[in-house]
Design an enzyme around this catalytic site. Sequence first.
Site, mmCIF file in Angstrom:
data_model
loop_
_atom_site.group_PDB
_atom_site.id
_atom_site.type_symbol
_atom_site.label_atom_id
_atom_site.label_comp_id
_atom_site.label_asym_id
_atom_site.label_seq_id
_atom_site.Cartn_x
_atom_site.Cartn_y
_atom_site.Cartn_z
ATOM 1 N N ASP A 134 16.979 -28.610 45.479
ATOM 2 C CA ASP A 134 18.013 -27.729 44.917
ATOM 3 C C ASP A 134 17.606 -26.270 45.083
ATOM 4 O O ASP A 134 18.367 -25.358 44.725
ATOM 5 C CB ASP A 134 18.328 -28.083 43.461
ATOM 6 N N SER A 135 16.438 -26.028 45.712
ATOM 7 C CA SER A 135 16.071 -24.665 46.128
ATOM 8 C C SER A 135 17.077 -24.159 47.166
ATOM 9 O O SER A 135 17.085 -22.964 47.472
ATOM 10 C CB SER A 135 14.648 -24.637 46.692
ATOM 11 N N ASP A 192 17.330 -33.814 45.662
ATOM 12 C CA ASP A 192 17.317 -33.425 44.242
ATOM 13 C C ASP A 192 18.651 -33.723 43.574
ATOM 14 O O ASP A 192 19.712 -33.382 44.119
ATOM 15 C CB ASP A 192 17.087 -31.909 44.124
ATOM 16 N N GLU A 218 13.947 -33.780 37.707
ATOM 17 C CA GLU A 218 12.953 -32.986 36.977
ATOM 18 C C GLU A 218 12.819 -33.483 35.535
ATOM 19 O O GLU A 218 13.826 -33.757 34.877
ATOM 20 C CB GLU A 218 13.376 -31.508 36.954
ATOM 21 N N GLU A 262 4.350 -29.299 40.125
ATOM 22 C CA GLU A 262 4.576 -27.914 40.554
ATOM 23 C C GLU A 262 3.847 -26.929 39.659
ATOM 24 O O GLU A 262 3.979 -26.943 38.430
ATOM 25 C CB GLU A 262 6.096 -27.614 40.551
HETATM 26 O O1 KIV Z 1 13.939 -27.737 45.200
HETATM 27 C C1 KIV Z 1 12.811 -27.690 45.711
HETATM 28 O O2 KIV Z 1 12.602 -27.100 46.783
HETATM 29 C C2 KIV Z 1 11.725 -28.366 45.016
HETATM 30 C C3 KIV Z 1 10.342 -28.112 45.513
HETATM 31 C C4 KIV Z 1 9.871 -26.779 45.100
HETATM 32 C C5 KIV Z 1 9.405 -29.184 45.100
HETATM 33 O O3 KIV Z 1 11.945 -29.043 44.062
#
Ligand code: KIV
Length: 275
Positions: A55-56, A94, A126, A193
């Site tokens: 979700d980044s 995610d 998460e 993380e």
């Molecule tokens: O969304 C993401 O890129 C992540 C990584 C930082 C593990 O969850």
Amino acid sequence: MEKAKDSRQYYSKITTHVLQEMKLRGEKIAMLTAYDFSMAKILDDAGIDVILVGDSASNVMAGHKTTLPITLNEMIYHASSVQRAVTRALIVVDLPFGTYQGNSIEALQSAIRIMKEAGANAIKIEGGEEVIGSVKRILSAGIPVMGHLGLTPQAIHKFGTYVVRATEKEEADKLIHDAHLLEEAGCFGIVLEKIPAELAARVTKAVKIPTIGIGAGHEVDGQVLVLHDMLGITTKFSPRFLRRYHNLSEEIKGSVTLYIDDVKSVNFPNDREQY
Ligand code: KIV
């Protein structure tokens, strides 16, 4: 001493079982994010073990300040683009903020949409104890789940800052407890993380499933980075844990400047570049 197997030579498809074998054998797992077809193809061709459609994407693709705004439909769009490019890597997606915290039925419905509409191999969630009901419900449908502990960016408004987590005993104890809960529930792996390296090493020894670190030192079973950060496409984000393998933003700017110059000076196209 016999040389450890390298997954790139042995597996035509990475599964959650392969990741478990890699942990047992001591081969480190390499994971990167991707959000589109072209990048995912390059990563898969290079032999990456796991692609995380993180979700980044909310930050690096859409320009939001946090990961909170990205929607389930947007995650499905990114994940299905990645899926069309990948033949070998395990694709983990995610579950975005607000699609699994309400109740476990909603969580299962979100996970099913990601598996069905995007063709993902697994989902990531998460949190620990607070989301364990959702984790179990998703697993009961045969959907592999990866946990994510430590700095969980979807909770940024609770934390108030992106500093290293679990430096105090109480939070470290809860993290170890959560890791055990996720393992007992049946998760196939856990992202750790931005936590102290010594704590990540303890968790990695305490659980049988693979741990994947980001800012968690090297005594974990694998590493993950955000692709745009490690390639230097993003430039403002530079935490201590980030190794930049390229300065792509400067390279791209250089090429674009040359192109603009060529267009303006009528140096492009030349006689061979036209019909
Ligand atoms: O969304 C993401 O890129 C992540 C990584 C930082 C593990 O969850």
